[in-house]
Enzyme design. Structure first.
Site, short mmCIF file in Angstrom:
data_model
loop_
_atom_site.label_atom_id
_atom_site.label_comp_id
_atom_site.label_asym_id
_atom_site.label_seq_id
_atom_site.Cartn_x
_atom_site.Cartn_y
_atom_site.Cartn_z
CB SER A 96 93.74 53.97 -19.71
OG SER A 96 93.13 54.92 -18.89
CE LYS A 155 91.29 49.47 -17.74
NZ LYS A 155 91.59 50.65 -18.58
CB SER A 207 92.03 53.71 -16.04
OG SER A 207 91.84 53.17 -17.34
N1 GLN Z 1 93.24 59.38 -17.44
C1 GLN Z 1 92.28 59.57 -18.50
C2 GLN Z 1 90.90 59.70 -17.94
O1 GLN Z 1 90.78 59.67 -16.77
C3 GLN Z 1 92.37 58.42 -19.47
C4 GLN Z 1 91.60 57.24 -19.06
C5 GLN Z 1 91.58 56.17 -20.09
O2 GLN Z 1 92.34 56.19 -21.06
N2 GLN Z 1 90.67 55.24 -19.91
O3 GLN Z 1 89.95 59.84 -18.64
#
Ligand code: GLN
Length: 456
Positions: free
Chosen positions: A163, A64, A139
Site C-alpha cells: 500500500s 493517512k 491503499s
Molecule cells: N492491496 C493489498 C490489500 O488489499 C495491500 C494493502 C495494504 O498494503 N494495506 O491487502
C-alpha cells in the site's frame, strides 16, 4: 542544507494550500485540510533561530487516515470510525512533529487499508494526478496523490501488502516499506499486525530518507520494534550485485522499462543476474489467508460499544453488534472478515492458516539465501501501469492478483523501496529489496538508479 530548510515555512504552506484548493476537489486525495493549524505552525517555525536543531523544520507532510494524530480525526476511510477523534498521536507522527515537520492534512485511503486502487473508501475514490481517469493505486492512494500533486513534501502511508509502494509507483514517486519492526506501529489502526508497517511516500529521496531516519527506531509502545541503532545514511558504498526477479505476464511498458534499467546498470559495471523464484503462485494466496485471518481478529473491536459508529435503536446486544457492523463496514472489509473467520475456524485452521504460515517461512528462507549471494533484489513494483477507475472493481480476484509483486516483502519482512523509472510514457516503478535493516543500502542503490536513469 535540505530544500525544506532553505525556504521559509509560511510561503511554502501558502503555495501548498493553493494547490490543494485548485486540485483536491478533483483528486479527493485529502479528506481534511489543516489550513489554520498549518499556517500557525509555519509562523512559529519561521520565528525560531536559524540554527534551531530541527532536522525537518518546515517539511510539509500529510497523514493517512489510518494513522492517529492527537485531537484529529482518524477514520481509516470507514463509516464505522466516521467521527472518531484520536486522543493520542502515533509514535511516527510524534517524532516528525518533534523534528519540526508540519502536517497539512489527512489523506484518503482504502477502508482499513484494504485495497489496491483507493476505490474502497467510504468517502469516494481518489484520482491519479498524472491522469484523472486512472486510479492512484492503493491503499495509500490519497497519500500518493497528495505527494504527486505537490500538496506536501512527504506523505505518510501504511504498507501491509504494497500500500505504500504500489501507489507510489502509480504516481511516479519514491515509497518505502521499512523492515518489519523498524518504524513503530503504535497509533496505526491495525489491519494485519504481522505485516503492517508505516512508511514515507515522497517525490524526492532526500525527503524520504530524512523522514525515515526521524521515524525509525525502538519504541517502548510497540514491542515488535527493534532496538538496533538507526545508522545515518551515506551514498556509499553503492551495491553492485543485483538479483533480478521477473514473473511472467508483465505489461510491455513495465518489461521494457525494467530491461532498460538492467542495461544501464550493467553498462555502469554492476552485475545483474536473472534468478529463479519458485513461489510466484503461492504469494497471493498465502498473503490473503494470513492477512484476512489477522484482520478478522483486529476488526472485532468495532462493535458499536467502545468507539465509532453505533446503530440506532438496537433490540438487544447481538442486534447492536450485527447492525453496527453491517451498517458500518463496506463490502470489501466484510468480505475479508468472513474469509479470515473461515480460515481460522476449527475445521479449516490446519488446512489454510497453518499451511500458509509454513509457506511464509519458506519464502523467508529463500529470500535470505538469495541475499547471501546478492546485495539487492530487483523486481518490478507492479506488473501493470495504473489502470482505469472501475476497471477491476467487479472482480476482487483480479484486484488481489495485482498485489503479486508487493506482498512478497510483507510476507518475509524485508525492507522494500519503490523507485520511479522515467523510461516510459506511463508511470512504472522498480522495487529494491535487501536484508533486514539494510535500508541504507537500498537508498544508495536508489541514488545510483536515479543517476543512471537521467543519463542519456
Ligand atoms: N492491496 C493489498 C490489500 O488489499 C495491500 C494493502 C495494504 O498494503 N494495506 O491487502
Amino acid at each position: 542544507m535540505p530544500f525544506w530548510q532553505q525556504r521559509k515555512a509560511l510561503p511554502a504552506v501558502e503555495e501548498a494550500l493553493q494547490r490543494i484548493h485548485t486540485h483536491n476537489p478533483t483528486l479527493n486525495a485529502l479528506l481534511e485540510v489543516y489550513e489554520e493549524e498549518a499556517r500557525q505552525k509555519a509562523q512559529q517555525l519561521d520565528s525560531l533561530p536559524a540554527d534551531a536543531p530541527l532536522p525537518l523544520r518546515g517539511l510539509i507532510y500529510v497523514h493517512k487516515d489510518n494513522i492517529c494524530y492527537a485531537d484529529h480525526r482518524a477514520s481509516a476511510a470507514s463509516r464505522i470510525l466516521q467521527n472518531f477523534v484520536s486522543p493520542y498521536s502515533a509514535t511516527a507522527i510524534e517524532r516528525l512533529e518533534a523534528a519540526g515537520a508540519l502536517c497539512i492534512g489527512r489523506a484518503n485511503c482504502d477502508e482499513f487499508a484494504m485495497g489496491s486502487s483507493n476505490e474502497n473508501s467510504a468517502y469516494g475514490p481518489v484520482r491519479n494526478p498524472r491522469n484523472p481517469e486512472w486510479v492512484p493505486g492503493g491503499s495509500s492512494g490519497g497519500s500518493a496523490a497528495a505527494a504527486a500533486a505537490g500538496f506536501c513534501d512527504m506523505a505518510l502511508g501504511s504498507d501491509t501488502g504494497g500500500s505504500i509502494r504500489q501507489p507510489a509507483a502509480f504516481c511516479g514517486l519514491y515509497g518505502l516499506k521499512p523492515t518489519y519492526g523498524r518504524i513503530s506501529r503504535y497509533g496505526l489502526i491495525a489491519y494485519a499486525s504481522s505485516f503492517d508497517q508505516i512508511g514515507p511516500i515522497a517525490p524526492t529521496l532526500e525527503a524520504l530518507i530524512a523522514t525515515y531516519e526521524v521515524m525509525a527506531g525502538w519504541d517502548e509502545r510497540d514491542a515488535t520494534t527493534s532496538a538496533r541503532p538507526v545508522e545515518p545514511f551515506s551514498t556509499h558504498p553503492i551495491p553492485h550485485r543485483y538479483a533480478l526477479l521477473l514473473p511472467a505476464g508483465l505489461h510491455p511498458a513495465v518489461h521494457t522499462a525494467v530491461q532498460t534499467l538492467v542495461e544501464k546498470l550493467r553498462q555502469a559495471g554492476h552485475a545483474v543476474e536473472a534468478v529463479d523464484f519458485p513461489y510466484w503462485d503461492y504469494l497471493v494466496p498465502t498473503y490473503y489467508i494470513l492477512t484476512t485471518a489477522e484482520a478478522s481478529s483486529n476488526l472485532a473491536r468495532y462493535d458499536g460499544v467502545r468507539y465509532g459508529y453505533r446503530t440506532a435503536n438496537p433490540k438487544d446486544l447481538l442486534d447492536l453488534y450485527a447492525r453496527t457492523r453491517s451498517e458500518g463496514f463496506g463490502t470489501e472489509v466484510k468480505r475479508r472478515i468472513l474469509l479470515g473467520t473461515f480460515v481460522l475456524s476449527a475445521g479449516y485452521y490446519e488446512a489454510y492458516y497453518q499451511r500458509a504460515q509454513r509457506a511464509r517461512a519458506l519464502f523467508y528462507d529463500y529470500t535470505e539465501k538469495l541475499l547471501s549471494t546478492y546485495e539487492v533484489i530487483l523486481l518490478p513494483t507492479s506488473a501493470t501501469p495504473p489502470f482505469a477507475l472501475g476497471e477491476k472493481t467487479a472482480d476482487p480476484i483480479q484486484m488481489y492478483l495485482s498485489d503479486l509483486l508487493t506482498v512478497y516483502a510483507n510476507l518475509t519482512g524485508h525492507p522494500a523501496l519503490q523507485v520511479p523509472l522515467p523510461f516510459s510514457e506511463v508511470p512504472v516503478g522498480i522495487q529494491l529489496m535487501g536484508p533486514y535493516f539494510a535500508e541504507n543500502r537500498l537508498f544508495a542503490a536508489a541514488y545510483e538508479i536515479q543517476r543512471l536513469s537521467h543519463h542519456p
